[in-house]
Design a protein around this motif. Structure first.
Motif, short mmCIF file in Angstrom:
data_model
loop_
_atom_site.label_atom_id
_atom_site.label_comp_id
_atom_site.label_asym_id
_atom_site.label_seq_id
_atom_site.Cartn_x
_atom_site.Cartn_y
_atom_site.Cartn_z
N GLY A 218 -7.14 -4.66 -5.22
CA GLY A 218 -7.72 -4.83 -3.90
C GLY A 218 -7.73 -3.59 -3.06
O GLY A 218 -8.47 -3.50 -2.08
N GLY A 219 -6.89 -2.60 -3.44
CA GLY A 219 -6.85 -1.36 -2.68
C GLY A 219 -8.15 -0.59 -2.70
O GLY A 219 -8.41 0.22 -1.81
N MET A 220 -8.98 -0.84 -3.72
CA MET A 220 -10.32 -0.25 -3.76
C MET A 220 -11.40 -1.33 -3.84
O MET A 220 -12.48 -1.16 -3.29
N ASN B 260 0.65 -4.82 -7.34
CA ASN B 260 1.69 -4.17 -6.54
C ASN B 260 2.24 -2.98 -7.31
O ASN B 260 1.79 -2.67 -8.42
N ALA B 261 3.23 -2.31 -6.73
CA ALA B 261 3.74 -1.08 -7.34
C ALA B 261 4.36 -1.34 -8.71
O ALA B 261 4.23 -0.52 -9.63
N PRO C 128 0.79 -1.23 0.00
CA PRO C 128 0.00 0.00 0.00
C PRO C 128 0.82 1.28 0.00
O PRO C 128 0.48 2.24 -0.71
N ARG C 129 1.89 1.31 0.78
CA ARG C 129 2.67 2.55 0.81
C ARG C 129 3.38 2.79 -0.52
O ARG C 129 3.39 3.92 -1.04
N ALA C 130 3.99 1.74 -1.08
CA ALA C 130 4.69 1.89 -2.36
C ALA C 130 3.71 2.27 -3.46
O ALA C 130 4.02 3.11 -4.33
N CYS C 131 2.52 1.66 -3.45
CA CYS C 131 1.52 2.01 -4.47
C CYS C 131 1.03 3.44 -4.28
O CYS C 131 0.82 4.17 -5.26
#
Length: 214
Positions: free
Chosen positions: A87-89, A192-193, A17-20
């Protein structure tokens, strides 16, 4: 006038999450946005979210306080844009149907985990998709439960190798829709990023972010 965006991030670390968040912040900044990036969901309960033109969730499998969710939903209904990916949203706040109603869909599984699949562009004349032809992608092929009211921009077809009963199922990969006065955009691409540097996936995401923003 410079448009403003909020990225809130956290949850399952497998989606980086942070890298993205850092990568999306870079994209938005390059595209002329002023960006505020915050860990967690506390920012969603702090004041009027309508001060942002765009909100980007990056929060897989997390929980949210009722007042923070209500504030987020109210902001989108009033005209702030919502846009995100994977998955982040699409796997955020699993226990909150009101959030899923707003986003237009919810992740449920990815048969076979990482594999090669094809993305078919279904709306080639849409500004988000113009010039982006069908393409191969290597990642999780998301199986989602989706709102029939979404406007599909791209799909994928399951071949049934890993879940035979899904053979021939056409699944949305990219969509947009309206939620009140707000625009909502979602792409299932971007585990991922590193995946955010895939040429077609990045083009679609950057255009989708810009489209959703007020």
């Amino acid at each position: 006038m410079t448009r403003t965006a909020l990225i809130f991030w956290g949850g399952w670390e497998g989606h980086e999450p942070r890298a993205c968040a850092d990568r999306v912040m870079q994209m938005l900044t390059q595209d002329g946005f002023h960006v505020d990036s915050r860990p967690g969901t506390d920012v969603l309960a702090q004041g009027d979210l309508g001060r942002f033109d765009l909100i980007v969730p990056m929060m897989t499998q997390a929980e949210i306080a009722p007042e923070a969710l209500a504030n987020l939903i109210a902001a989108i209904q009033a005209g702030t844009g919502l846009a995100g990916f994977h998955g982040g949203m699409g796997d955020t706040f699993r226990a909150q149907p009101a959030y899923q109603f707003m986003t237009g869909g919810q992740w449920v599984t990815h048969p076979g985990d990482f594999l090669d699949y094809r993305v078919q562009i279904t709306a080639p004349d849409d500004p988000i998709m113009q010039g982006v032809g069908d393409f191969h992608y290597h990642s999780e092929q998301y199986y989602l439960h989706v709102d029939p009211g979404i406007e599909m921009l791209a799909t994928t077809t399951f071949d049934g190798t890993h879940a035979p009963w899904t053979k021939g199922t056409v699944m949305p990969v990219v969509w947009k829709h309206r939620f009140g006065a707000g625009r909502v955009f979602y792409s299932a691409l971007g585990h991922n990023a590193a995946e955010l540097d895939h040429p077609q996936a990045q083009t679609i995401l950057r255009r989708g972010l810009a489209w959703a923003a007020r």
